[in-house]
Scaffold this motif. Structure first.
Motif: not given
Length: 307
Positions: A109-110, A134, A194, A255-256, A258-259, A286-289
């Motif tokens: 993740w990331s 992400a 996030i 990847r979301g 909204r990341d 979805c964003g970064h989480s």
């Protein structure tokens, strides 16, 4: 918000263990009992294995799940500084050998995504599938000076560790927040970048912040990401080493939509650089989480890929 209802709880089903590596480091890790399918989780920056807890609680019991605290995070040691992504990925090799983990899937993740990519490229016989959540790009995560308007100046990329260490916009404030245990600032940063849709449940969020404060290598990880490049391309700072194209196992890039941390361009770079073995799935709203934003969607996509 609803983080998903699972039958497994961290307290009841997940054990926190430690193992000594031949390089002198001690790695802490969480282990959830399960079936024959094995999955190793590698966390992101300002995180640790603790931040995978929602996935532990919601992933089907057919999976036996491990999650490391990388060197300098959580309850793992930090005797020797890291300056490259390979420093962290080589720890994974030593870790899986020490605990006898073989024939497993790996999910990063990331920050954890480049670490996983480096690992599977260097040691192709260990893993059967790769999941990048992400993800930082195969071409690194660039760090630029900011203009007077607060926007990245793509003509002024930071180059050296000393420049990163003295970055007054990201690194110095973060390390100062760690030193002063400034929970409010850390919560503000995560809410702004996030947790822009949902936030963790209050008690869980406090545990996450406790864990953020254990990190001892923030500047080093930012520098490592800035220098990382396993593509065939020059990334504006360093030439690529071409390792991405050697990744032969099935790879899933998530990847979301909204990341705010990882751009769509970065995801596309990974797909281009790995090639036909990689495919992309966009996580909706979805964003970064995605673990916090929509754990049900994330588990569905991951489980489908791992079947």
């Amino acid at each position: 918000m609803d983080e998903g209802v699972g039958t497994l709880t961290v307290e009841e089903k997940v054990q926190l263990k430690k193992v000594d590596l031949p390089n002198g480091e001690t790695i802490a890790y969480r282990e959830r009992e399960g079936g024959s399918k094995k999955l190793l989780l590698i966390h992101g920056n300002m995180n640790s294995s603790k931040h995978w807890d929602i996935l532990f609680e919601n992933l089907a019991p057919e999976y036996k799940v491990y999650a490391m605290d990388m060197r300098g995070f959580g309850e793992s040691s930090y005797y020797n500084p890291i300056y490259t992504i390979k420093d962290l990925s080589d720890d994974i090799k030593l870790f899986v050998e020490q605990i006898g983990l073989k024939d497993f899937s790996i999910m990063g993740w990331s920050l954890g995504a480049p670490v996983c990519m480096q690992f599977v490229a260097d040691y192709p016989s260990y893993c059967n599938k790769l999941i990048l959540l992400a993800p930082g790009s195969t071409r690194g995560y660039p760090v630029y000076e900011l203009t007077s308007e607060g926007l990245p100046d793509i003509n002024k990329r930071l180059k050296t560790f000393e420049e990163i260490k003295h970055d007054s916009v990201r690194v110095v404030p973060t390390e100062t927040a760690y030193a002063n245990k400034n929970r409010d600032l850390l919560r503000y940063v995560f809410n702004a970048t996030i947790y822009t849709k949902n936030q963790p449940q209050p008690d869980r969020y406090e545990e996450y912040i406790d864990d953020m404060l254990t990190q001892r290598n923030y500047a080093e990880t930012v520098h490592a990401l800035n220098q990382f490049n396993i593509s065939d391309e020059y990334n504006g700072l360093v030439e690529g080493n071409g390792l991405a194209k050697t990744i032969q196992i099935p790879s899933l890039v998530l990847r979301g939509d909204r990341d705010l941390i990882v751009t769509q361009e970065m995801a596309e770079e990974i797909i281009t650089d790995i090639g036909e073995n990689a495919r992309f799935v966009e996580l909706k709203d979805c964003g970064h989480s995605p673990l916090v934003d929509d754990i049900t969607q994330l588990v569905e996509v991951v489980s489908d890929f791992l079947k």
